[in-house]
Write an enzyme that holds these catalytic residues in place. Structure first.
Site, short mmCIF file in Angstrom:
data_model
loop_
_atom_site.label_atom_id
_atom_site.label_comp_id
_atom_site.label_asym_id
_atom_site.label_seq_id
_atom_site.Cartn_x
_atom_site.Cartn_y
_atom_site.Cartn_z
N GLY A 203 0.59 -1.38 -0.03
CA GLY A 203 -0.18 0.13 -0.24
C GLY A 203 0.82 1.25 0.13
O GLY A 203 0.34 2.42 -0.35
N ARG B 293 -7.93 -2.24 -1.88
CA ARG B 293 -7.70 -1.54 -0.92
C ARG B 293 -8.19 -0.19 -1.45
O ARG B 293 -8.19 0.13 -2.92
CB ARG B 293 -6.42 -1.89 -0.57
CG ARG B 293 -5.67 -2.58 0.60
CD ARG B 293 -4.70 -2.57 1.03
NE ARG B 293 -4.43 -1.70 2.03
CZ ARG B 293 -3.02 -1.93 2.42
NH1 ARG B 293 -1.93 -3.17 1.85
NH2 ARG B 293 -2.53 -1.01 3.22
N ASP C 24 -0.22 -0.45 13.30
CA ASP C 24 -0.22 -1.81 12.36
C ASP C 24 0.06 -2.49 13.39
O ASP C 24 0.69 -3.69 13.31
CB ASP C 24 1.08 -1.48 11.32
CG ASP C 24 0.86 -0.96 10.57
OD1 ASP C 24 -0.26 -0.58 10.16
OD2 ASP C 24 2.28 -0.72 10.16
N LYS D 115 -6.69 -2.85 5.50
CA LYS D 115 -5.14 -3.08 5.15
C LYS D 115 -5.61 -4.10 4.31
O LYS D 115 -5.94 -4.47 3.74
CB LYS D 115 -4.54 -2.95 6.85
CG LYS D 115 -4.84 -1.87 7.79
CD LYS D 115 -3.63 -1.29 7.30
CE LYS D 115 -4.13 0.36 8.43
NZ LYS D 115 -3.34 1.67 7.57
N ARG E 225 1.16 -9.32 9.32
CA ARG E 225 1.52 -9.12 10.69
C ARG E 225 0.28 -10.29 10.82
O ARG E 225 0.51 -10.81 12.12
CB ARG E 225 0.54 -7.58 10.82
CG ARG E 225 1.52 -6.59 9.49
CD ARG E 225 1.97 -4.97 11.05
NE ARG E 225 2.56 -4.46 9.86
CZ ARG E 225 4.00 -4.93 10.02
NH1 ARG E 225 4.58 -5.17 10.49
NH2 ARG E 225 4.35 -3.72 9.13
O1 SPQ Z 1 2.79 -0.44 2.64
P1 SPQ Z 1 1.19 -1.28 3.57
O2 SPQ Z 1 0.62 -2.15 2.75
O3 SPQ Z 1 -0.27 -0.56 3.58
O4 SPQ Z 1 1.52 -1.89 5.38
C1 SPQ Z 1 1.40 -1.47 6.39
C2 SPQ Z 1 1.85 -2.16 7.29
O5 SPQ Z 1 0.68 -3.37 7.97
O6 SPQ Z 1 3.03 -2.90 6.97
C3 SPQ Z 1 -0.64 -1.83 6.15
F1 SPQ Z 1 -1.27 -2.74 5.69
O7 SPQ Z 1 1.50 -0.32 6.61
C4 SPQ Z 1 1.15 1.18 7.06
C5 SPQ Z 1 0.86 1.49 7.64
O8 SPQ Z 1 -0.83 1.24 8.33
C6 SPQ Z 1 2.30 1.85 6.17
C7 SPQ Z 1 2.44 3.36 6.13
C8 SPQ Z 1 3.64 3.80 5.79
O9 SPQ Z 1 4.33 3.79 5.55
O10 SPQ Z 1 3.65 5.33 5.47
C9 SPQ Z 1 1.61 4.27 7.28
C10 SPQ Z 1 0.11 3.07 7.44
O11 SPQ Z 1 -0.99 3.34 7.11
P2 SPQ Z 1 -2.21 4.44 6.79
O12 SPQ Z 1 -2.47 4.18 5.59
O13 SPQ Z 1 -2.83 4.81 7.97
O14 SPQ Z 1 -0.53 5.87 6.81
#
Ligand code: SPQ
Length: 429
Positions: free
Chosen positions: A95, A123, A316, A343, A389
């Site tokens: 993401g 997503r 997370d 997520k 996770r």
């Molecule tokens: O990258 P991804 O897949 O979204 O990974 C996650 C994780 O659990 O490793 C979420 F699923 O982390 C995100 C986190 O939840 C990583 C992130 C960032 O590096 O900016 C921010 C968070 O997401 P968000 O949507 O709240 O900004």
């Protein structure tokens, strides 16, 4: 897809683990190295699948990136150095890669298409495609730009003023990256503070960004200069060992090189509130990201309420906090965490479904979960559902189980922690 027989019913955890590089910071080191001018060197890069997807996308955008032994050499030529890719950009399961990349590509005068795996396909992307479209870029995707594949034709961006409807570091970062390319000054307002690695990295690359309470201001047209980045250990990875050390009898674990950025340390606050015997030692505040070593010992835990502005600081870690709560006396309530539903999986549903299989007493709510402690965990066949996770949380849960545990889709763990089982096994006695 790999099914793994997990270690169960262990005696104690004892020893030291050096926590691998932070995933969020590793992604950003590649991105900023690519849009800065000159040669950026990165050490302690996380070679997890997600960060490798980011490298692969930037190589397709024409950037030279050399990788060996968790070190990177990136030759950046500014935003202008990025070139139209020949094929699609595949972000895999990440993401962070897709959302931040959209912010970069929105300002580039060429066409690109972003694709990812099945989980990425579910997503929500409107949170990024919407504001970027209003800035003047052309973005589209399935269901009016809501889902991958996303196509982008970037160009000249207008400066903007935007209040984020959800607390999301990814959306904030995408808009900051677009703002760096806009014709003027942009402001972004967060509803609650989220991880600030993008802001810190802009400063580390010689750029300017200001933050006043929850208002972030960034000027367009800045030239970033190559830098040297040492990636601290990932507190989100350390979290699995923090919880394991607290709940397994007769344990003591030292976690070295853990990133202690205050926008990420919600888990430490919650664990301390629950009574964890957790100590921060050797803190280093001199680097662009603070770090330290942590010592966790077996603890007597009590239930708590986790809610409000702390949620983005531990978003997370909620799956592993749920496991922790199964081993605490009393009730733990997690609220204000609807974001968990979007997520890698719906983490409210997958946590509740999988922990119940092992014998935990836990229920889902609209915006979180309620956990009734203390439960004995039995065993059974569980699945990560392709979510790293969830896979790691279940592997720690298995240590407490009295019967066999098999984990389906265990390969997902390499998304953020390829050495997870090697590190865990080194602590088991
Ligand atoms: O990258 P991804 O897949 O979204 O990974 C996650 C994780 O659990 O490793 C979420 F699923 O982390 C995100 C986190 O939840 C990583 C992130 C960032 O590096 O900016 C921010 C968070 O997401 P968000 O949507 O709240 O900004």
């Amino acid at each position: 897809m790999a099914t793994l027989k997990l270690k169960t019913n262990i005696n104690c955890l004892f020893g030291e683990v050096t926590i691998p590089g932070d995933k969020s910071i590793s992604h950003r080191s590649v991105m900023f190295g690519s849009i800065a001018y000159g040669e950026t060197k990165v050490t302690n890069f996380l070679p997890g699948d997600d960060c490798l997807s980011t490298i692969s996308c930037f190589r397709k955008l024409g950037v030279t990136i050399e990788e060996s032994d968790n070190q990177l050499r990136i030759i950046g030529n500014g935003f202008e150095g990025l070139t139209e890719p020949d094929g699609v950009l595949d972000v895999g399961n990440s993401g962070t890669t897709i959302r931040l990349l959209m912010g970069i590509l929105a300002g580039r005068p060429f066409f690109s298409t972003l694709v990812g795996d099945e989980s990425i396909g579910k997503r929500p992307m409107t949170r990024v495609t919407g504001p970027l479209t209003r800035m003047g870029a052309w973005l589209d995707g399935r269901k009016n730009g809501a889902f991958t594949p996303i196509s982008i034709r970037g160009g000249q961006l207008n400066p903007f003023h935007y209040e984020l409807p959800v607390a999301s570091a990814q959306v904030k970062s995408a808009l900051i990256l677009a703002g760096l390319q806009a014709a003027g000054e942009s402001t972004i307002i967060e509803p609650a503070e989220t991880r600030d690695h993008t802001e810190r990295m802009i400063q580390q690359f010689g750029g300017e960004i200001t933050k006043n309470n929850k208002v972030i201001t960034v000027k367009g047209g800045q030239k970033l200069t190559a830098s040297t980045i040492h990636v601290p250990g990932d507190i989100s990875s350390a979290a699995f060992f923090l919880v394991a050390g607290a709940v397994i009898p007769r344990s003591e674990i030292v976690l070295k090189n853990v990133g202690l950025n205050p926008t990420r340390t919600g888990i430490i606050e919650v664990m301390k509130k629950m009574g964890a015997d957790l100590e921060i030692v050797q803190k280093d505040d001199n680097s662009f990201e603070p770090t330290g070593d942590l010592i966790i010992k077996t603890s007597n835990l009590k239930g708590t309420v986790v809610e409000g502005d702390i949620i983005p600081k531990l978003i997370d870690e909620i799956p592993i906090i749920a496991l922790l709560a199964t081993q605490a006396e009393g009730i733990t309530v997690i609220k204000d965490a609807e974001e968990l539903k979007v997520k890698e999986t719906n983490r409210i549903d997958t946590v509740v479904y999988e922990l119940r299989k092992l014998g935990a007493s836990i229920e889902a709510t609209n915006d979180g979960m309620i956990i009734y402690g203390k439960s004995n965990l039995n065993g059974g066949r569980v699945s990560s559902h392709g979510d790293h996770r969830i896979g790691m949380m279940l592997s720690i849960a298995a240590l407490l189980c009295i019967n066999n545990v098999e984990l389906e889709q265990s390969e997902a763990i390499s998304v953020s922690y390829p050495n997870f089982f090697a590190h865990l096994n080194s602590l088991i006695h």
